[in-house]
Design an enzyme around this catalytic site. Structure first.
Site, PDB file in Angstrom:
ATOM      1  N   THR A   1       0.722  -1.194   0.113  1.00  0.00           N
ATOM      2  CA  THR A   1       0.040   0.082   0.155  1.00  0.00           C
ATOM      3  C   THR A   1       0.605   1.328  -0.048  1.00  0.00           C
ATOM      4  OG1 THR A   1      -1.691  -1.384   1.125  1.00  0.00           O
ATOM      5  CG2 THR A   1      -1.867   1.276   1.178  1.00  0.00           C
TER       6      THR A   1
ATOM      7  N   ASP B   1       1.884  -7.227  -3.828  1.00  0.00           N
ATOM      8  CA  ASP B   1       1.119  -7.139  -2.618  1.00  0.00           C
ATOM      9  C   ASP B   1       2.050  -7.944  -1.695  1.00  0.00           C
ATOM     10  OD1 ASP B   1      -1.952  -6.596  -1.721  1.00  0.00           O
ATOM     11  OD2 ASP B   1      -0.824  -8.312  -0.653  1.00  0.00           O
TER      12      ASP B   1
ATOM     13  N   SER C   1       1.140 -10.140   0.245  1.00  0.00           N
ATOM     14  CA  SER C   1       0.551 -11.532   0.241  1.00  0.00           C
ATOM     15  C   SER C   1       0.965 -12.608  -0.796  1.00  0.00           C
ATOM     16  CB  SER C   1      -1.126 -11.571   0.191  1.00  0.00           C
ATOM     17  OG  SER C   1      -1.570 -10.657   1.331  1.00  0.00           O
TER      18      SER C   1
ATOM     19  N   THR D   1       3.424 -21.017  20.939  1.00  0.00           N
ATOM     20  CA  THR D   1       1.998 -20.737  21.542  1.00  0.00           C
ATOM     21  C   THR D   1       1.287 -20.098  20.649  1.00  0.00           C
ATOM     22  OG1 THR D   1       0.786 -19.525  23.184  1.00  0.00           O
ATOM     23  CG2 THR D   1       3.008 -18.803  22.876  1.00  0.00           C
ATOM     24  N   GLN D   2      -0.051 -20.287  20.344  1.00  0.00           N
ATOM     25  CA  GLN D   2      -0.986 -19.531  19.643  1.00  0.00           C
ATOM     26  C   GLN D   2      -1.344 -18.234  20.340  1.00  0.00           C
ATOM     27  OE1 GLN D   2      -5.327 -21.466  19.474  1.00  0.00           O
ATOM     28  NE2 GLN D   2      -3.424 -23.010  18.729  1.00  0.00           N
ATOM     29  N   CYS D   3      -0.931 -18.005  21.372  1.00  0.00           N
ATOM     30  CA  CYS D   3      -1.115 -16.597  22.327  1.00  0.00           C
ATOM     31  C   CYS D   3      -0.296 -15.638  21.609  1.00  0.00           C
ATOM     32  CB  CYS D   3      -0.878 -16.834  23.715  1.00  0.00           C
ATOM     33  SG  CYS D   3      -2.115 -17.726  24.866  1.00  0.00           S
TER      34      CYS D   3
END
Ligand code: ASP
Length: 341
Positions: free
Chosen positions: A14, A58, A60, A277-279
Site C-alpha cells: 500500500t 502485494d 500476500s 504458543t498461539q497466544c
C-alpha cells in the site's frame, strides 16, 4: 563527516501507491521520482537512493524467493550504504523481516522495514511519518557507529526488533505489536531509544548472507476437534522436513495418546517438531501443565517466547544450513538474533 547514505528498497504494498486524480484509482508510483512526490525527504540530513522490485508485489504474494532477492540486494549494496529502509506491505512484513534477520548474519547497520495502512498519496496517510522516521533512524549514528545495528520494523511511532513483531490489526494505524520484547525506540516530540533493548554487535562484523531456506515444513495450529486422520495425513508427507505446532496457552495440547504417538513417530524420523504458543504474548513452558509433559518427554523443541513468524523463519533458515538434527534442536532453543528472551 560524510552524510549517511540510505538505500530505500520498494518491494510493493500500500505504501507505494498514489491516487490517480483523474480516475480516482490507486496505482503504484514510480519510486525513482520519490523525491518529487515527497519533497520533505530533501530536508533529511542524508543522501537517499532508491531501488524497486521490478514488479512490486502485494505482500500476500511474498515468498522465500523474494526474501533471497532482498537479501542479495542488501548484500550487493552493503558496503556502499550506511543504512537500508525496506518498504513492504504490512500483511506479511513480520515474516519477511524475521526471515531477513536470520538470513543476514553479522548485521552491523540498520535495516528497517516499514509500510503503511493508507497509501502515500492519501490525504490521511500514515505513510509519510513511517517513511520519514524510518529513514531518520537508518541514518542515525553515534560518532561513526550506526545507532541501530539490527533488523528493525518501524510502524506508527514505534521501532521494534523485527523478529519480535506480529501484525495484530488490519485497520488501525497501530498495526504491529511486539508483546514479548519492548520497543527499541519510540517517536514523539523526540525519538527516544531504549538503549538496553538494542542489540550491540561488534561494528567490525562481516555480513554473511544465507540464501538456502527449507520450505518443506508445516505450520499446524491446534484446535479443539482436530482429527487424528487430518494430522496423520499431514505428518505422513514424504518430503516433510520440519513441523511447527501452534499450541494452546503455555504450550499445551490434548494429552490423548494418538497425538503424542503421531508426534513421537515424526521425531523418530529426525524431523524436528517445535512448540510455539498461539497466544500473541507469553512463552511456551513445557512441563508446567499435565497437557505438555508428554511433549517434553518425546523431544518436542521449545519455541519459548518466539513469535510464530520468527519460529517459521528460523526453522527454514536452520534447516537450510544443513546442520544435524541435534544441532538443530540446540540452536533452535538458543537466541541467535535476539528472537528469544
Ligand atoms: N495487502 C497489502 C500488502 O500487504 C497491505 C499493506 O500494504 O499494508 O501488500
Amino acid at each position: 563527516m560524510n552524510r549517511p547514505r540510505i538505500l530505500l528498497i520498494y518491494t510493493g504494498g500500500t505504501i507505494g501507491m498514489i491516487k490517480d486524480f483523474q480516475s480516482g484509482a490507486l496505482k503504484n508510483f514510480n519510486f525513482s521520482e520519490l523525491l518529487k512526490f515527497i519533497p520533505e525527504l530533501q530536508l533529511l540530513d542524508c543522501d537517499i537512493e532508491t531501488q524497486s522490485f521490478e514488479r512490486p508485489i502485494d505482500s500476500s504474494n511474498m515468498k522465500p524467493e523474494y526474501w533471497v532477492l532482498l537479501a542479495k540486494i542488501i548484500e550487493g549494496h552493503y558496503a556502499h550504504f550506511d543504512g537500508f529502509v525496506i518498504l513492504h506491505g504490512s500483511d506479511t512484513m513480520s515474516y519477511t523481516a524475521s526471515a531477513l534477520s536470520f538470513m543476514l548474519e553479522g548485521v552491523s547497520k540498520p535495516i528497517i522495514f516499514t509500510g503503511s495502512q493508507l497509501p502515500i498519496g492519501d490525504l490521511r496517510t500514515d505513510a509519510k511519518e513511517n517513511l520519514i522516521t524510518s529513514i531518520q533512524i537508518a541514518a542515525m549514528r553515534e560518532g561513526d557507529v550506526p545507532k541501530v545495528r539490527e533488523v528493525g520494523l518501524y510502524f506508527e511511532y514505534k521501532l521494534y526488533r523485527a523478529n519480535r513483531t506480529t501484525k495484530i490489526n488490519a485497520e488501525h494505524f497501530e498495526a504491529f505489536a511486539s508483546l514479548n520484547y519492548p520497543p527499541l525506540a519510540e517517536s514523539g516530540v523526540h525519538l527516544v531509544f531504549n538503549e538496553h533493548a538494542l542489540l550491540a554487535p561488534k561494528t567490525a562484523c562481516h555480513l554473511k548472507v544465507h540464501t538456502q531456506m527449507e520450505t518443506q515444513i508445516l505450520l499446524i495450529k491446534m484446535f479443539p476437534g482436530l482429527h487424528e486422520a487430518t494430522l496423520s495425513h499431514l505428518l505422513s508427507w514424504e518430503g516433510l522436513k520440519g513441523v511447527i505446532l501452534e499450541t494452546f496457552g503455555s504450550g499445551n495440547v490434548t494429552n490423548e495418546a494418538w497425538l503424542i504417538n503421531l508426534l513421537e513417530e515424526t521425531i523418530a524420523k529426525k524431523i524436528p517438531v517445535v512448540n510455539v504458543t498461539q497466544c500473541s504474548g507469553g512463552s511456551v513452558a513445557m512441563g508446567l501443565y499435565e497437557t505438555s509433559v508428554a511433549l517434553k518427554r518425546i523431544g518436542v523443541i521449545s519455541g519459548k517466547d518466539m513469535t510464530t513468524e520468527a519460529a517459521l523463519a528460523k526453522m527454514m533458515f536452520l534447516l537450510g544450513t544443513g546442520i544435524s538434527y541435534l544441532e538443530f534442536c540446540q540452536q533452535f532453543e538458543t537466541s541467535l538474533r535476539g528472537e528469544i528472551s
